[in-house]
Design an enzyme around this catalytic site. Structure first.
Site, PDB file in Angstrom:
ATOM      1  N   LYS A   3       0.875  -1.177   0.000  1.00  0.00           N
ATOM      2  CA  LYS A   3       0.000   0.000   0.000  1.00  0.00           C
ATOM      3  C   LYS A   3       0.909   1.222   0.000  1.00  0.00           C
ATOM      4  O   LYS A   3       1.543   1.537   1.010  1.00  0.00           O
ATOM      5  CB  LYS A   3      -0.907   0.011   1.221  1.00  0.00           C
ATOM      6  CG  LYS A   3      -1.815   1.229   1.256  1.00  0.00           C
ATOM      7  CD  LYS A   3      -3.146   0.943   1.879  1.00  0.00           C
ATOM      8  CE  LYS A   3      -4.063   2.164   1.766  1.00  0.00           C
ATOM      9  NZ  LYS A   3      -5.464   1.803   1.781  1.00  0.00           N
TER      10      LYS A   3
ATOM     11  N   PRO B 145     -20.368 -11.854  -0.141  1.00  0.00           N
ATOM     12  CA  PRO B 145     -21.548 -11.591   0.683  1.00  0.00           C
ATOM     13  C   PRO B 145     -21.191 -10.764   1.923  1.00  0.00           C
ATOM     14  O   PRO B 145     -20.018 -10.675   2.315  1.00  0.00           O
ATOM     15  CB  PRO B 145     -21.997 -13.001   1.082  1.00  0.00           C
ATOM     16  CG  PRO B 145     -20.731 -13.800   1.086  1.00  0.00           C
ATOM     17  CD  PRO B 145     -19.904 -13.251  -0.036  1.00  0.00           C
TER      18      PRO B 145
END
Length: 467
Positions: A290, A444
């Site tokens: 990152k 989900p």
């Protein structure tokens, strides 16, 4: 060298007054140089094709004085003039000059960080094949930068030919869409076009200036018009307000990735980029980076979260380039700490073996990183395909399609979209149908997220090879 190539070289080599008539060529070289500079990076080896008398060469030497610069042209006389133009410019890098056909460039060697050319591509006989050869000469992470004439160039001259029932000898130039199709696979490229209006003193001056710059060679199979017809065409080109000549100029940039991997970005902040990054790392046994970590004053660093969720050992975790306290964009968070982030020096971490790299951005593609750099600029420079993360809830269609559009306008490859949240057949269909992107997986909603859940979600993702 073909007979036509020899004729091209002869015309340009004999153009003693090239600089006097090359107003547009000088302008386009400057604007291409601006785009090269804005793309970021500091190339150490540069190859310029079709250098002419050195308009672009001068800019390259000024921008990158420590780079080794190779200038080349089909015409030896042009090559020599470019060298003379560079004599007064100082720099630590070496300068060499070659007589070179850009469509047979292998003699120039390989490993270039930048291969560029201003207004010579329109002379290529096989553009796609030439671009593929040149891309093979780039170092990992290298860039190609070109300007070329596009559809719309010399429309006024074509119209007076058509009105007189004559075939115009000037070649037909491609539309930007056609140019984009010719970029090689395995990298990211885009074109942008501007219209330049030139105002020669007279119609006769326009034709003479084409000869002065060596660009009067008719396209194959077309013979020049007779003198009487030429006089009529020149009269028809004149208008009460003078003569206007349109140049449609395309500027193209293409990058190769420095290594294999993906860039994970989102339609917004908080859409699940870190979760998806952890799942990709887990699925592919990948490395993680990152570049800019913000918000550590209020939350755990994403690198720490990914390492814990994906079972990431230190050897596969690359440290951020900057760690900032405020939960803001990198630009604003850095400003709070009186820092300006050095994006020009930013590079992908060196590979440790053959592993794939997962890079996670901050926020969405239009998040500011530095005064002249948005997140999308970094994505374009890294040239990694994008995995776009989006919520599945109401509103995601608009946000996702806009983000996909912004990426495509920059020529950025899209690996696919991951949807987070309750299943939404409508969102999936819209992204596929209207966005032209595949949905890699639908994650989900989970009340708890830990290593076991990440392991399960990772199994929903395709392999890197399948992308």
């Amino acid at each position: 060298m073909s007979v036509r190539k020899q004729r091209i070289a002869t015309r340009f080599g004999a153009a003693e007054t090239y600089d006097d008539a090359a107003r547009v060529q000088r302008l386009v070289a400057a604007r291409l140089a601006e785009r090269i500079a804005a793309a970021g990076g500091a190339p150490t080896r540069i190859l310029e094709l079709g250098c002419g008398t050195g308009f672009l060469s001068q800019h390259l030497r000024r921008l990158f004085p420590d780079a080794d610069l190779t200038v080349s042209d089909l015409a030896p006389e042009m090559r020599d003039r470019a060298l003379r133009r560079l004599e007064d410019q100082h720099g630590q890098g070496d300068v060499r000059a070659l007589v070179l056909d850009a469509e047979a460039p292998e003699a120039a060697g390989e490993g270039y960080d930048l291969i560029c050319s201003s207004l010579s591509m329109q002379w290529f006989t096989d553009r796609a094949a030439t671009l593929a050869r040149l891309a093979a000469m780039l170092a990992p992470g290298g860039m190609m930068a070109f300007s070329t004439l596009c559809a719309g160039s010399f429309d006024e001259w074509r119209r007076v030919h058509a009105a007189a029932g004559q075939e115009c000898a000037i070649p037909a130039y491609p539309a930007p869409e056609r140019l984009a199709e010719d970029w090689p696979r395995g990298g990211q490229g885009f074109w942008e076009v501007e219209t330049i209006l030139d105002r020669p003193e007279t119609a006769l001056a326009f034709v003479r200036e084409l000869r002065q710059i060596g660009a009067s060679l008719p396209r194959e199979g077309v013979r020049p018009v007779a003198p009487g017809m030429m006089r009529r065409l020149l009269r028809d080109l004149e208008t009460p307000s003078g003569v206007t000549v349109t140049y449609g100029v395309g500027y193209g940039l293409f990058r190769t990735p420095a290594r294999k991997g993906v860039f994970v970005t989102g339609t917004d902040t908080g859409v699940g980029k870190t979760l998806v990054s952890a799942c990709l790392v887990r699925a592919w046994a990948a490395e993680y980076w990152k570049p800019f970590q913000t918000g550590i004053a209020e939350d755990i660093a994403d690198s720490v979260t990914v390492a814990a969720l994906a079972g990431l050992e230190p050897a596969r975790l690359h440290p951020p380039a900057a760690v900032l306290a405020a939960p803001l964009s990198p630009f604003d968070a850095a400003e709070r700490e009186n820092i300006v982030l050095d994006t020009a020096a930013l590079r992908l971490p060196a590979a440790r073996g053959e592993r794939t790299l997962v890079v996670e951005g901050a926020g969405g593609v239009m998040v500011p990183v530095a005064p002249a750099c948005m997140m999308i600029d970094l994505i374009a420079r890294f040239a990694l395909p994008v995995v776009l993360v989006a919520r599945s809830q109401l509103g995601t269609i608009n946000h996702t399609l806009l983000t996909l559009q912004a990426l495509r306008r920059r020529g950025i490859a899209i690996a696919g979209v991951v949807l987070n949240g309750p299943p939404s057949p409508e969102a999936r269909r819209a992204i596929t149908l209207f966005g032209g992107a595949r949905v890699l997986a639908e994650f989900p909603h989970l009340d708890r997220i830990g290593p076991a859940e990440v392991d399960e979600l990772a199994r929903l993702l395709p392999s890197f090879a399948a992308l």
